[in-house]
Design an enzyme around this catalytic site. Sequence first.
Site, PDB file in Angstrom:
ATOM      1  N   LYS A 259     -21.487  24.916 -21.138  1.00 38.08           N
ATOM      2  CA  LYS A 259     -21.616  24.940 -19.682  1.00 38.08           C
ATOM      3  C   LYS A 259     -21.044  26.211 -19.067  1.00 38.08           C
ATOM      4  O   LYS A 259     -21.021  26.349 -17.846  1.00 38.08           O
ATOM      5  CB  LYS A 259     -20.909  23.720 -19.077  1.00 38.08           C
ATOM      6  CG  LYS A 259     -21.395  22.385 -19.627  1.00 38.08           C
ATOM      7  CD  LYS A 259     -20.574  21.234 -19.059  1.00 38.08           C
ATOM      8  CE  LYS A 259     -20.924  19.926 -19.738  1.00 38.08           C
ATOM      9  NZ  LYS A 259     -20.129  18.798 -19.209  1.00 38.08           N
TER      10      LYS A 259
ATOM     11  N   ARG B  77     -16.449   7.122 -14.860  1.00 37.88           N
ATOM     12  CA  ARG B  77     -17.854   7.405 -14.592  1.00 37.88           C
ATOM     13  C   ARG B  77     -18.657   6.159 -14.941  1.00 37.88           C
ATOM     14  O   ARG B  77     -18.129   5.064 -14.912  1.00 37.88           O
ATOM     15  CB  ARG B  77     -18.310   8.621 -15.412  1.00 37.88           C
ATOM     16  CG  ARG B  77     -17.742   9.931 -14.908  1.00 37.88           C
ATOM     17  CD  ARG B  77     -18.149  11.108 -15.779  1.00 37.88           C
ATOM     18  NE  ARG B  77     -17.360  11.184 -16.997  1.00 37.88           N
ATOM     19  CZ  ARG B  77     -17.379  12.210 -17.838  1.00 37.88           C
ATOM     20  NH1 ARG B  77     -18.182  13.227 -17.593  1.00 37.88           N
ATOM     21  NH2 ARG B  77     -16.634  12.226 -18.924  1.00 37.88           N
TER      22      ARG B  77
ATOM     23  N   ARG C 191     -17.881  21.806  -3.490  1.00 42.31           N
ATOM     24  CA  ARG C 191     -16.667  21.053  -3.821  1.00 42.31           C
ATOM     25  C   ARG C 191     -15.549  21.923  -4.399  1.00 42.31           C
ATOM     26  O   ARG C 191     -14.429  21.436  -4.594  1.00 42.31           O
ATOM     27  CB  ARG C 191     -17.025  19.944  -4.810  1.00 42.31           C
ATOM     28  CG  ARG C 191     -18.053  18.958  -4.243  1.00 42.31           C
ATOM     29  CD  ARG C 191     -18.445  17.905  -5.270  1.00 42.31           C
ATOM     30  NE  ARG C 191     -19.485  17.023  -4.755  1.00 42.31           N
ATOM     31  CZ  ARG C 191     -20.094  16.093  -5.486  1.00 42.31           C
ATOM     32  NH1 ARG C 191     -19.780  15.948  -6.771  1.00 42.31           N
ATOM     33  NH2 ARG C 191     -21.033  15.334  -4.954  1.00 42.31           N
TER      34      ARG C 191
ATOM     35  N   PRO D  66     -23.507  20.184 -13.450  1.00 43.23           N
ATOM     36  CA  PRO D  66     -24.486  20.929 -14.239  1.00 43.23           C
ATOM     37  C   PRO D  66     -24.122  20.911 -15.725  1.00 43.23           C
ATOM     38  O   PRO D  66     -22.972  21.126 -16.095  1.00 43.23           O
ATOM     39  CB  PRO D  66     -24.383  22.347 -13.658  1.00 43.23           C
ATOM     40  CG  PRO D  66     -23.853  22.160 -12.270  1.00 43.23           C
ATOM     41  CD  PRO D  66     -22.930  20.982 -12.362  1.00 43.23           C
ATOM     42  N   GLU D  67     -25.107  20.621 -16.562  1.00 41.10           N
ATOM     43  CA  GLU D  67     -24.903  20.594 -18.003  1.00 41.10           C
ATOM     44  C   GLU D  67     -25.690  21.754 -18.616  1.00 41.10           C
ATOM     45  O   GLU D  67     -26.149  22.648 -17.901  1.00 41.10           O
ATOM     46  CB  GLU D  67     -25.308  19.225 -18.550  1.00 41.10           C
ATOM     47  CG  GLU D  67     -24.519  18.079 -17.905  1.00 41.10           C
ATOM     48  CD  GLU D  67     -24.916  16.694 -18.384  1.00 41.10           C
ATOM     49  OE1 GLU D  67     -25.369  16.569 -19.543  1.00 41.10           O
ATOM     50  OE2 GLU D  67     -24.776  15.728 -17.599  1.00 41.10           O
TER      51      GLU D  67
END
Length: 356
Positions: A61, A341, A159, A2-3
């Site tokens: 964030k 990434r 997670r 999430p940003e």
Amino acid sequence: MPELPEVETVRAGIADHSLGRPVRAVRVVDARSLRRHLPGPAHFEAALTGRALRGAYRRGKYLWLTLSEADGTLADEALVVHLGMSGQLLVRDEPGGEMGSDSGNDLQARAAFDEQPRHLRVALELGPAGATSAAGATGGAASTNRASTGQWLLFVDQRIFGGMFLSPLVPDVPAAVATNKAAPDEMGQSEVPEHFLVPEAVKHIACDPLDEFFDPAAVRRKFLRTSSGIKKVLLDQSVISGVGNIYADEALWRARLHYAKPARTLSATQTRELLEAVTQVLRESLAAGGTSFDALYVNVLGESGYFERSLNAYGRAGEPCHRCAEAGRTTLMVREPFQNRSSYRCPHCQRAPRSR
């Protein structure tokens, strides 16, 4: 992960549904989600119980909830929430109606309210809004028509990279509004408006582009001090906060910049255009409720955002570049490795910098 738009969507949901509610009880299902709360789960539960949710704030964030004491005064610490890779804050309203009702609909609603979600880590049982004097605190009482019933505020995290913890509030007054009476760091908590108090653990995080005190000139100075690639700098939360992999790729595509271009080589015009692109893409995503590629990102009501339908770069490897297609060219987007990434770019619009 999430940003900014996703976290802001959650913050706004908490502000709409949960402020003004007292914490009746806290249940820690998995202590791993409290690893940053060093005093431990028992202290966490005791510290929250009896206080009320007062205000909902965000920087980058990070999300935090200020708290009211039983007498309505501002508590000296805030509940900080970081969603990590897969964290969710979900609101579940207690069914209304008379107690003891045995109708099928009421029983079904009660069963849904009591059901424990998969991957639940922490649960806050909240009372009706305005049940204490805290209802009149900053942010006001929850605005839903169910404010007279109880509520669960659930932290769900598959997670377990996210978490919750309490952190002392400290002043963080922008230089532009600091008074001449004292330097911002010398002002006491009682002298500082609540919206200029931040959790100590969050103070090092830079302002984000949607903050009214975001300073593009300060960001430009930081760019000029580093030869790191511009995408790496965009992801540095001490330079500019709230931007992650998705929105960095989107902004760089809009600004026609390669992710590896050294930050210090950007002209003043390129810097301005890039920061404008970052701001635009964050605002557009926020208006769409964020980006949801799977079920892990939802708002407080469990609803997904839909900005992924508007992406120009991220996740589009092998698809035509929208800008090139409009110009009559056929250029396929590419995916390239970037710091464990991926980065997505157009080979024509975002050409690699010349090696020196």
